[in-house]
Enzyme design. Sequence first.
Site, PDB file in Angstrom:
ATOM      1  N   PRO A  14      44.602  42.791  53.830  1.00 29.99           N
ATOM      2  CA  PRO A  14      44.221  43.703  52.740  1.00 29.99           C
ATOM      3  C   PRO A  14      42.826  43.488  52.158  1.00 29.99           C
ATOM      4  O   PRO A  14      42.375  44.294  51.360  1.00 29.99           O
ATOM      5  CB  PRO A  14      45.291  43.431  51.679  1.00 29.99           C
ATOM      6  CG  PRO A  14      45.833  42.085  51.990  1.00 29.99           C
ATOM      7  CD  PRO A  14      45.637  41.819  53.431  1.00 29.99           C
ATOM      8  N   ASP A  37      37.119  49.860  60.332  1.00 28.54           N
ATOM      9  CA  ASP A  37      37.499  50.904  59.381  1.00 28.54           C
ATOM     10  C   ASP A  37      36.897  50.664  58.013  1.00 28.54           C
ATOM     11  O   ASP A  37      36.523  49.544  57.686  1.00 28.54           O
ATOM     12  CB  ASP A  37      39.023  50.840  59.174  1.00 28.54           C
ATOM     13  CG  ASP A  37      39.759  51.692  60.164  1.00 28.54           C
ATOM     14  OD1 ASP A  37      39.104  52.411  60.923  1.00 28.54           O
ATOM     15  OD2 ASP A  37      40.997  51.636  60.154  1.00 28.54           O
ATOM     16  N   LYS A  59      37.513  55.790  57.751  1.00 26.63           N
ATOM     17  CA  LYS A  59      38.280  57.001  57.469  1.00 26.63           C
ATOM     18  C   LYS A  59      38.721  56.983  56.026  1.00 26.63           C
ATOM     19  O   LYS A  59      39.111  55.980  55.494  1.00 26.63           O
ATOM     20  CB  LYS A  59      39.533  57.025  58.335  1.00 26.63           C
ATOM     21  CG  LYS A  59      39.393  57.911  59.533  1.00 26.63           C
ATOM     22  CD  LYS A  59      40.722  58.064  60.182  1.00 26.63           C
ATOM     23  CE  LYS A  59      40.772  57.261  61.454  1.00 26.63           C
ATOM     24  NZ  LYS A  59      42.008  56.567  61.667  1.00 26.63           N
ATOM     25  N   GLY A  90      42.174  47.717  58.537  1.00 22.45           N
ATOM     26  CA  GLY A  90      42.709  47.133  57.312  1.00 22.45           C
ATOM     27  C   GLY A  90      44.206  46.900  57.447  1.00 22.45           C
ATOM     28  O   GLY A  90      44.897  47.643  58.143  1.00 22.45           O
ATOM     29  N   GLY A  91      44.698  45.851  56.809  1.00 30.89           N
ATOM     30  CA  GLY A  91      46.138  45.589  56.818  1.00 30.89           C
ATOM     31  C   GLY A  91      46.637  45.247  58.200  1.00 30.89           C
ATOM     32  O   GLY A  91      46.056  44.413  58.910  1.00 30.89           O
ATOM     33  N   ASP A  92      47.708  45.910  58.610  1.00 27.06           N
ATOM     34  CA  ASP A  92      48.295  45.714  59.935  1.00 27.06           C
ATOM     35  C   ASP A  92      48.044  46.970  60.770  1.00 27.06           C
ATOM     36  O   ASP A  92      48.200  48.089  60.262  1.00 27.06           O
ATOM     37  CB  ASP A  92      49.809  45.485  59.792  1.00 27.06           C
ATOM     38  CG  ASP A  92      50.452  45.263  61.144  1.00 27.06           C
ATOM     39  OD1 ASP A  92      50.486  44.098  61.589  1.00 27.06           O
ATOM     40  OD2 ASP A  92      50.886  46.242  61.777  1.00 27.06           O
ATOM     41  N   MET A 173      48.712  55.324  50.327  1.00 28.62           N
ATOM     42  CA  MET A 173      47.943  56.580  50.240  1.00 28.62           C
ATOM     43  C   MET A 173      48.591  57.562  49.252  1.00 28.62           C
ATOM     44  O   MET A 173      48.645  58.759  49.516  1.00 28.62           O
ATOM     45  CB  MET A 173      47.838  57.233  51.627  1.00 28.62           C
ATOM     46  CG  MET A 173      47.065  56.401  52.618  1.00 28.62           C
ATOM     47  SD  MET A 173      47.202  57.011  54.309  1.00 28.62           S
ATOM     48  CE  MET A 173      48.758  56.311  54.816  1.00 28.62           C
TER      49      MET A 173
HETATM   50  C1  LIG Z   1      45.563  54.330  56.168  1.00 27.34           C
HETATM   51  S1  LIG Z   1      46.561  53.268  55.191  1.00 27.34           S
HETATM   52  C2  LIG Z   1      46.324  51.790  56.089  1.00 27.34           C
HETATM   53  C3  LIG Z   1      47.362  50.756  55.809  1.00 27.34           C
HETATM   54  C4  LIG Z   1      47.083  49.440  56.519  1.00 27.34           C
HETATM   55  N1  LIG Z   1      47.202  49.586  57.941  1.00 27.34           N
HETATM   56  C5  LIG Z   1      48.008  48.343  56.032  1.00 27.34           C
HETATM   57  O1  LIG Z   1      48.801  47.825  56.816  1.00 27.34           O
HETATM   58  O2  LIG Z   1      47.919  47.997  54.855  1.00 27.34           O
HETATM   59  C6  LIG Z   1      45.525  53.077  53.777  1.00 27.34           C
HETATM   60  C7  LIG Z   1      46.309  52.756  52.499  1.00 27.34           C
HETATM   61  O3  LIG Z   1      46.723  51.395  52.488  1.00 27.34           O
HETATM   62  C8  LIG Z   1      46.756  50.930  51.150  1.00 27.34           C
HETATM   63  N2  LIG Z   1      45.849  49.776  51.044  1.00 27.34           N
HETATM   64  C9  LIG Z   1      45.208  49.154  52.056  1.00 27.34           C
HETATM   65  N3  LIG Z   1      44.511  48.093  51.607  1.00 27.34           N
HETATM   66  C10 LIG Z   1      44.725  48.034  50.272  1.00 27.34           C
HETATM   67  C11 LIG Z   1      44.269  47.165  49.231  1.00 27.34           C
HETATM   68  N4  LIG Z   1      43.478  46.125  49.469  1.00 27.34           N
HETATM   69  N5  LIG Z   1      44.688  47.430  47.967  1.00 27.34           N
HETATM   70  C12 LIG Z   1      45.496  48.468  47.689  1.00 27.34           C
HETATM   71  N6  LIG Z   1      45.956  49.322  48.634  1.00 27.34           N
HETATM   72  C13 LIG Z   1      45.589  49.100  49.902  1.00 27.34           C
HETATM   73  C14 LIG Z   1      46.318  52.080  50.258  1.00 27.34           C
HETATM   74  O4  LIG Z   1      47.463  52.775  49.829  1.00 27.34           O
HETATM   75  C15 LIG Z   1      45.510  52.905  51.230  1.00 27.34           C
HETATM   76  O5  LIG Z   1      45.415  54.249  50.805  1.00 27.34           O
END
Ligand SMILES: C[S@@+](CC[C@H](N)C(=O)[O-])C[C@H]1O[C@@H](n2cnc3c(N)ncnc32)[C@H](O)[C@@H]1O
Length: 259
Positions: A14, A37, A59, A90-92, A173
């Site tokens: 994150p 990203d 994106k 970002g994230g997974d 999102m």
């Molecule tokens: C396209 S999704 C990607 C999610 C990502 N693959 C994950 O596993 O966290 C993008 C959304 O993830 C959430 N997000 C990702 N990083 C974040 C962070 N550091 N703080 C808060 N929300 C986050 C938000 O809701 C954002 O709109």
Amino acid sequence: MTTIHPVYLVGAGPGDPDLLTMKAHRLITSVDVIVYDKLVSAAIMDLAPVGTTRIFAGKQARNHHMPQPDINSLLVDLALSGRKVMRLKGGDPFVFGRGGEEALHLAKNNISFEVIPGITSSAGCAAYAGIPLTHRGLAHGVRFVTGHTQGDNVFDIDWQNLADPDTTLVVYMGLTNIRLISSALIDAGLGGTTPAAIINEGTRSDQKVIITTLVEMPDVVEKTPLSGPTLLIIGKVAGLAHDLAWFHEALDDSAEARS
Ligand SMILES: C[S@@+](CC[C@H](N)C(=O)[O-])C[C@H]1O[C@@H](n2cnc3c(N)ncnc32)[C@H](O)[C@@H]1O
């Protein structure tokens, strides 16, 4: 003959670079090209050596920098050029990250790949906000949903099913449709006083956490404009943040320790 390396589909977590896996860190410092990203924090991109080629494929909802088919083709072209390629997300990569689509495209083009998981933002944000997602006695499960609609698609979600007071609901999102989400859940029977957390820039030094209620959530957001990624956590567990928030205190302590 050109050696074709596997493409690495990697989760960056994150935002806090300390949350990277060791494998992600090793690859960031050893690949030739990183296609990344918008969600990948600057602190993480700073770990790449100076000579690494960086390609931004960022994106944002309604503002697609590079269309997905172009990203898919780019990964294939880069791999065929013989360079070591990392697709950093970002994230997974497999949680609302379209990593599956990219993997399918690579497979279709006979390019091997590896998927390196990252800490998804729901896990990262919940931990840093002090919200145990399945705290015993408060939630017997957790569900991850997206609050974002594609194009003209109707926001077609089974709200009745989601409005369960004993399950935590995490909305990725969800900011744009926050009013719709709040009223749809209340109409479906979830109490307006259900605790709700709005977590912005989770795990990063500028993390903001607002603990409110389901009914008040949209007005709170209207009064507090937020930029950057934001996650919604709805359910009784969100109330625990009042007692368990630790992150800013930890940041303050480390600043004090440095001074
Ligand atoms: C396209 S999704 C990607 C999610 C990502 N693959 C994950 O596993 O966290 C993008 C959304 O993830 C959430 N997000 C990702 N990083 C974040 C962070 N550091 N703080 C808060 N929300 C986050 C938000 O809701 C954002 O709109």
